[in-house]
Design an enzyme around this catalytic site. Structure first.
Site, mmCIF file in Angstrom:
data_model
loop_
_atom_site.group_PDB
_atom_site.id
_atom_site.type_symbol
_atom_site.label_atom_id
_atom_site.label_comp_id
_atom_site.label_asym_id
_atom_site.label_seq_id
_atom_site.Cartn_x
_atom_site.Cartn_y
_atom_site.Cartn_z
ATOM 1 N N GLN A 293 -11.334 19.650 3.985
ATOM 2 C CA GLN A 293 -11.166 17.727 4.713
ATOM 3 C C GLN A 293 -13.141 18.021 5.515
ATOM 4 O O GLN A 293 -14.143 16.927 5.550
ATOM 5 C CB GLN A 293 -10.055 17.636 5.752
ATOM 6 N N HIS B 29 -16.529 16.848 3.554
ATOM 7 C CA HIS B 29 -15.935 15.272 3.792
ATOM 8 C C HIS B 29 -18.034 14.595 4.245
ATOM 9 O O HIS B 29 -18.595 13.472 3.906
ATOM 10 C CB HIS B 29 -15.154 14.350 3.806
ATOM 11 N N GLU C 32 -4.751 11.269 9.692
ATOM 12 C CA GLU C 32 -4.305 11.208 8.890
ATOM 13 C C GLU C 32 -3.796 11.405 8.099
ATOM 14 O O GLU C 32 -3.599 10.564 6.816
ATOM 15 C CB GLU C 32 -6.354 10.307 8.093
ATOM 16 N N HIS C 33 -4.316 12.239 7.443
ATOM 17 C CA HIS C 33 -2.848 13.311 6.750
ATOM 18 C C HIS C 33 -2.627 14.300 7.244
ATOM 19 O O HIS C 33 -3.459 14.841 8.437
ATOM 20 C CB HIS C 33 -4.528 14.426 5.897
ATOM 21 N N ASP D 233 -5.316 12.717 -2.471
ATOM 22 C CA ASP D 233 -6.576 12.205 -2.630
ATOM 23 C C ASP D 233 -7.316 11.733 -3.916
ATOM 24 O O ASP D 233 -7.995 10.694 -4.441
ATOM 25 C CB ASP D 233 -7.990 13.630 -2.091
ATOM 26 N N HIS E 90 7.419 -33.524 18.500
ATOM 27 C CA HIS E 90 8.043 -32.543 17.555
ATOM 28 C C HIS E 90 9.932 -33.503 17.926
ATOM 29 O O HIS E 90 10.125 -33.309 17.163
ATOM 30 C CB HIS E 90 8.302 -31.406 18.380
#
Length: 427
Positions: free
Chosen positions: A255, A258, A322-323, A356, A415
């Site tokens: 990661q 990235h 996230e992960h 991934d 109504h």
């Protein structure tokens, strides 16, 4: 790497802070680009492509000839890998299909729910140093399964005015209908407003840098939905002495490469594991081609020792990764205690890389703590639910008086009248 031992709860927020800018820091830039694209369309797109991507294009549309050339440039081995991944992603997302939900809520009152595809969707695919063709598989595959009729893809060109051939191959394979060589803020703006050549869409998907993330959030002000605020990548590993330190280090580095604003965290109940992982990270880092990027991301990393697994899970749920990789003896306890996470990877032989690329789950996931309220992309992300109801004469008599009473109590006479007229017609 930053080592932290048994942090106090009052310090968790500061310790877990992401290395990202706030919306306010970059909103002015994003709004400026949005306004110009809204006013000048393709002319503004060309200007910002030249400014940010350092290339001047006569047309941003990817031609059939370019698609054909791209297919020839992708190796047979990579094509097979992409096709395998697509098959697994299709299998997992097909299993998410649900049938019509139908129920009679009262005698003569029939209600049901059906799903319909979002007709026009936009996919943003980052390019640059890491052309994420895998993200096309994650987005275009469920879009097609859902039945979206228009799938628009934007990805930034390189300095030669081209898009990575693997991106074009994957897009063509997955049924993308239009592909444009446009990146960054201007791509999100183009799909938000539409230009002379780029269609307006109803919902925008895909990850990106902080500018793209803010651009997607700004897009929602103009009636366009987004998948989620998916920003810089992040990973948290929970490990004890049963974990393999080399594996843990490889996941943290996967990661880190990235981007410089990625964040990786190790939470462990073993002090020995902290030392072992740090040693492995240093050993593996120096041989990575993206060592400069990973090194900066590792500077934002945290190695956190927490004595009790229960306390560790409280901290992890607060972070909402996230992960989330789980490599501990108390696996069942941890899985039951997870409240906030984008995607979970269990055991020593389940690297985050599997999600991934090819296990079948989706890798477009909530970051920056948004896993507390957002899900990752799935089949339903490309659909909307519509409710239906049909009421018989018996049905309106069954619930009509209740409707009249409630409408009158809210002061909404029209109504009430809509029901009263029908009830009187049945007397």
């Amino acid at each position: 790497m930053n080592k932290i031992y048994n942090p106090k709860k009052e310090n968790w927020k500061a310790i877990l802070e992401r290395p990202t800018q706030t919306v306010a820091d970059i909103e002015d830039t994003v709004v400026s680009v949005f306004n110009e694209v809204k006013q000048n369309g393709d002319r503004a797109i060309k200007k910002y492509t030249s400014k940010f991507d350092k290339v001047s294009l006569d047309s941003s549309i990817v031609s059939l000839e370019e698609l054909s050339q791209a297919e020839e440039l992708v190796s047979a081995e990579l094509k097979e890998a992409i096709q395998l991944a697509k098959k697994n992603i299709e299998t997992f997302h097909k299993a998410q299909r649900t049938e019509r939900v139908s129920v009679q809520t009262a005698n003569g009152v029939n209600c049901w729910q059906e799903k319909r595809p979002i007709q026009k969707v936009g996919l943003y695919i980052p390019g640059g140093t890491a052309p994420l063709f895998s993200t096309i598989l994650m987005l275009a595959t469920p879009a097609n399964l859902a039945g979206c009729t228009e799938i628009v893809l934007c990805s930034p060109p390189n300095i030669e005015g081209k898009i990575n051939p693997a991106i074009l191959y994957a897009a063509n394979l997955c049924g993308v209908t239009k592909i444009y060589k446009v990146g960054g803020i201007q791509a999100i703006a183009a799909m938000t407003f539409g230009t002379e050549t780029i269609p307006q869409v109803y919902k925008i998907f895909g990850p990106g840098n902080q500018f793209v993330t803010v651009a997607k959030q700004i897009a929602t002000k103009y009636g366009v939905a987004i998948d989620m605020p998916a920003g810089p990548s992040e990973l948290l590993v929970l490990a004890d002495d049963t974990a393999n330190a080399a594996f843990v280090a490889s996941d943290l580095l996967s990661q880190s490469e990235h981007g410089t604003d990625s964040q990786v965290v190790l939470v462990t109940t073993s002090k020995e594991m902290i030392e072992a992982v740090e040693t492995e990270v240093e050993k593996q880092l120096v041989v990575l081609p993206r060592v400069a990027i990973a090194t900066k991301a590792i500077a934002n990393s945290k190695l956190i020792y927490i004595e009790e697994i229960e306390t560790a899970m409280q901290l992890i749920n607060e972070y909402a990764p996230e992960h989330f990789i789980v490599c501990v003896k108390e696996e069942d306890y941890v899985l039951g205690a997870i409240e906030n996470a984008g995607s979970v990877f269990i055991g020593n032989y389940t690297p985050e890389s599997a999600g991934d690329y090819a296990s079948g789950t989706n890798h477009t996931l909530p970051t920056n703590g948004y896993a507390k309220q957002y899900s990752g992309v799935n089949l339903d992300s490309f659909m909307k639910s519509i409710t239906f109801q049909k009421i018989s004469e018996q049905g309106i008599q069954e619930i009509g008086v209740a409707i009249e009473l409630m409408a009158a109590a809210e002061g909404l006479q029209a109504h009430k009248n809509a029901v009263t007229l029908r009830l009187k017609s049945l007397e």
